[in-house]
Design a protein around this motif. Sequence first.
Motif, PDB file in Angstrom:
ATOM      1  N   ASP A 186       5.494   2.599   2.251  1.00 37.34           N
ATOM      2  CA  ASP A 186       5.625   1.990   3.586  1.00 37.34           C
ATOM      3  C   ASP A 186       6.091   3.018   4.609  1.00 37.34           C
ATOM      4  O   ASP A 186       5.597   3.059   5.738  1.00 37.34           O
ATOM      5  CB  ASP A 186       6.612   0.823   3.530  1.00 37.34           C
ATOM      6  CG  ASP A 186       6.052  -0.400   2.830  1.00 37.34           C
ATOM      7  OD1 ASP A 186       4.817  -0.453   2.635  1.00 37.34           O
ATOM      8  OD2 ASP A 186       6.841  -1.302   2.484  1.00 37.34           O
ATOM      9  N   PHE A 187       7.078   3.817   4.212  1.00 41.06           N
ATOM     10  CA  PHE A 187       7.592   4.844   5.115  1.00 41.06           C
ATOM     11  C   PHE A 187       6.503   5.858   5.441  1.00 41.06           C
ATOM     12  O   PHE A 187       6.319   6.248   6.618  1.00 41.06           O
ATOM     13  CB  PHE A 187       8.796   5.539   4.488  1.00 41.06           C
ATOM     14  CG  PHE A 187       9.285   6.723   5.264  1.00 41.06           C
ATOM     15  CD1 PHE A 187      10.045   6.553   6.419  1.00 41.06           C
ATOM     16  CD2 PHE A 187       8.975   8.012   4.857  1.00 41.06           C
ATOM     17  CE1 PHE A 187      10.475   7.643   7.161  1.00 41.06           C
ATOM     18  CE2 PHE A 187       9.415   9.110   5.580  1.00 41.06           C
ATOM     19  CZ  PHE A 187      10.166   8.927   6.740  1.00 41.06           C
ATOM     20  N   GLN A 188       5.783   6.313   4.420  1.00 42.69           N
ATOM     21  CA  GLN A 188       4.731   7.301   4.647  1.00 42.69           C
ATOM     22  C   GLN A 188       3.652   6.747   5.582  1.00 42.69           C
ATOM     23  O   GLN A 188       3.186   7.442   6.492  1.00 42.69           O
ATOM     24  CB  GLN A 188       4.114   7.718   3.304  1.00 42.69           C
ATOM     25  CG  GLN A 188       5.062   8.532   2.432  1.00 42.69           C
ATOM     26  CD  GLN A 188       4.545   8.730   1.021  1.00 42.69           C
ATOM     27  OE1 GLN A 188       3.856   7.853   0.475  1.00 42.69           O
ATOM     28  NE2 GLN A 188       4.872   9.873   0.432  1.00 42.69           N
ATOM     29  N   HIS A 189       3.260   5.488   5.361  1.00 40.18           N
ATOM     30  CA  HIS A 189       2.259   4.867   6.234  1.00 40.18           C
ATOM     31  C   HIS A 189       2.776   4.796   7.667  1.00 40.18           C
ATOM     32  O   HIS A 189       2.036   5.080   8.629  1.00 40.18           O
ATOM     33  CB  HIS A 189       1.920   3.470   5.715  1.00 40.18           C
ATOM     34  CG  HIS A 189       0.940   2.726   6.561  1.00 40.18           C
ATOM     35  ND1 HIS A 189      -0.409   3.001   6.559  1.00 40.18           N
ATOM     36  CD2 HIS A 189       1.119   1.705   7.457  1.00 40.18           C
ATOM     37  CE1 HIS A 189      -1.028   2.202   7.404  1.00 40.18           C
ATOM     38  NE2 HIS A 189      -0.126   1.397   7.968  1.00 40.18           N
ATOM     39  N   ASN A 190       4.045   4.424   7.813  1.00 43.14           N
ATOM     40  CA  ASN A 190       4.659   4.318   9.132  1.00 43.14           C
ATOM     41  C   ASN A 190       4.663   5.652   9.866  1.00 43.14           C
ATOM     42  O   ASN A 190       4.540   5.710  11.098  1.00 43.14           O
ATOM     43  CB  ASN A 190       6.091   3.789   8.985  1.00 43.14           C
ATOM     44  CG  ASN A 190       6.838   3.682  10.295  1.00 43.14           C
ATOM     45  OD1 ASN A 190       7.445   4.637  10.749  1.00 43.14           O
ATOM     46  ND2 ASN A 190       6.795   2.503  10.907  1.00 43.14           N
ATOM     47  N   GLN A 191       4.791   6.743   9.123  1.00 37.44           N
ATOM     48  CA  GLN A 191       4.882   8.080   9.706  1.00 37.44           C
ATOM     49  C   GLN A 191       3.537   8.802   9.779  1.00 37.44           C
ATOM     50  O   GLN A 191       3.480   9.973  10.163  1.00 37.44           O
ATOM     51  CB  GLN A 191       5.868   8.929   8.892  1.00 37.44           C
ATOM     52  CG  GLN A 191       7.300   8.433   8.952  1.00 37.44           C
ATOM     53  CD  GLN A 191       7.873   8.522  10.350  1.00 37.44           C
ATOM     54  OE1 GLN A 191       7.887   9.594  10.956  1.00 37.44           O
ATOM     55  NE2 GLN A 191       8.324   7.392  10.891  1.00 37.44           N
ATOM     56  N   PHE A 240      13.566   0.308   5.414  1.00 36.92           N
ATOM     57  CA  PHE A 240      12.556   0.210   4.370  1.00 36.92           C
ATOM     58  C   PHE A 240      13.225  -0.228   3.072  1.00 36.92           C
ATOM     59  O   PHE A 240      14.223   0.361   2.649  1.00 36.92           O
ATOM     60  CB  PHE A 240      11.837   1.555   4.179  1.00 36.92           C
ATOM     61  CG  PHE A 240      11.070   1.987   5.400  1.00 36.92           C
ATOM     62  CD1 PHE A 240       9.774   1.565   5.605  1.00 36.92           C
ATOM     63  CD2 PHE A 240      11.676   2.796   6.356  1.00 36.92           C
ATOM     64  CE1 PHE A 240       9.077   1.949   6.742  1.00 36.92           C
ATOM     65  CE2 PHE A 240      10.988   3.190   7.495  1.00 36.92           C
ATOM     66  CZ  PHE A 240       9.693   2.768   7.693  1.00 36.92           C
ATOM     67  N   ALA A 255      -0.052   7.942   2.128  1.00 37.74           N
ATOM     68  CA  ALA A 255       0.839   6.970   1.485  1.00 37.74           C
ATOM     69  C   ALA A 255       0.583   6.929  -0.016  1.00 37.74           C
ATOM     70  O   ALA A 255       0.072   5.945  -0.569  1.00 37.74           O
ATOM     71  CB  ALA A 255       0.650   5.589   2.107  1.00 37.74           C
TER      72      ALA A 255
END
Length: 323
Positions: free
Chosen positions: A124-129, A105, A133
Amino acid sequence: MNPPGLPLRRGDAGAGVRDLHRRLASAGFTDVGELDVFDETTELALREFQAARRLVADGICAQQTWAALVDAHFRLGDRMLYLRSPMTRGDDVADLQLRLGNLGFDAGWLDGIYGPDTEAAVRDFQHNQGLNADGTVGRSTIAALDRLGRQVGGKTIAEVHQRETLRRHAGVEGRRILLGETGGLPAVVNSLARLLQLDGATVLTLHHPDLSSHARIANGWGGDAYLGITLATDEFRVAYFQTEGFTSNGGRLLSQQCTAKISSVIGSEIPTTGMRLPILRETRMTAVWCRVGPGPVVVERAGAIASALRDAVTTWCDSPHPE
């Protein structure tokens, strides 16, 4: 907030020294001597802290060392992180940027500043997890980072971007080069600027004692490289940015060229060192900082030093990054 009386050095006493001792203890350097007095024990602890933080280990607490002490106060999870003004700084932010970068990221440059690039990477990381977000780093985001663990030995996104940027073209012609000094060596910087301009580079010179202003101007101007030089009484070296998990390889190669060329002019070896000086950390490009001396030799050979640095920059521009 800065303590009263900066810079602090051996022999000082009072509230500023008490604050310094508390900061050193918080960073893990607990053997600091008498609380109110900056004595030999304090100086030793401060030198150890500076060396551990890749700063100039002179045993004097000036602005850069104090900023590092403040940054060292926080660990990831100690506080909520989010985009604010002024932007949040600290070791916790640098740790976050490194962990995000190792996971793929793009948190931007590892400067320890929670800016727009870092917030975008967090989102982006939060959305991915599958998290909310919102760009705020709280317990759930840190727990997700911890579940994925630390990636060791891989390249961060910052390193990949630097490699791509430096590979766009070879040669000095068309390069945007920033040259900075904090006072004492304007003749070297101005002479070097003229030489590089004759080679076809676009050059911006910065003559100002505040290196944070150098970094702000450099980032706004968007150069390919920053080269700073100062007249020093000791700790002669050419430094590039290096911190835990990240090395500016472009900076390392440029500093090696500067070291070789300057040493031949001065007549003594100047080492190349990876450091976390704010000018190197905050300047989001290849950057080196040259501490040169002794003074009489540098002043006498100013023209030759400018020519040597020109050779260093042009050689680096031909091959700015390791394959």
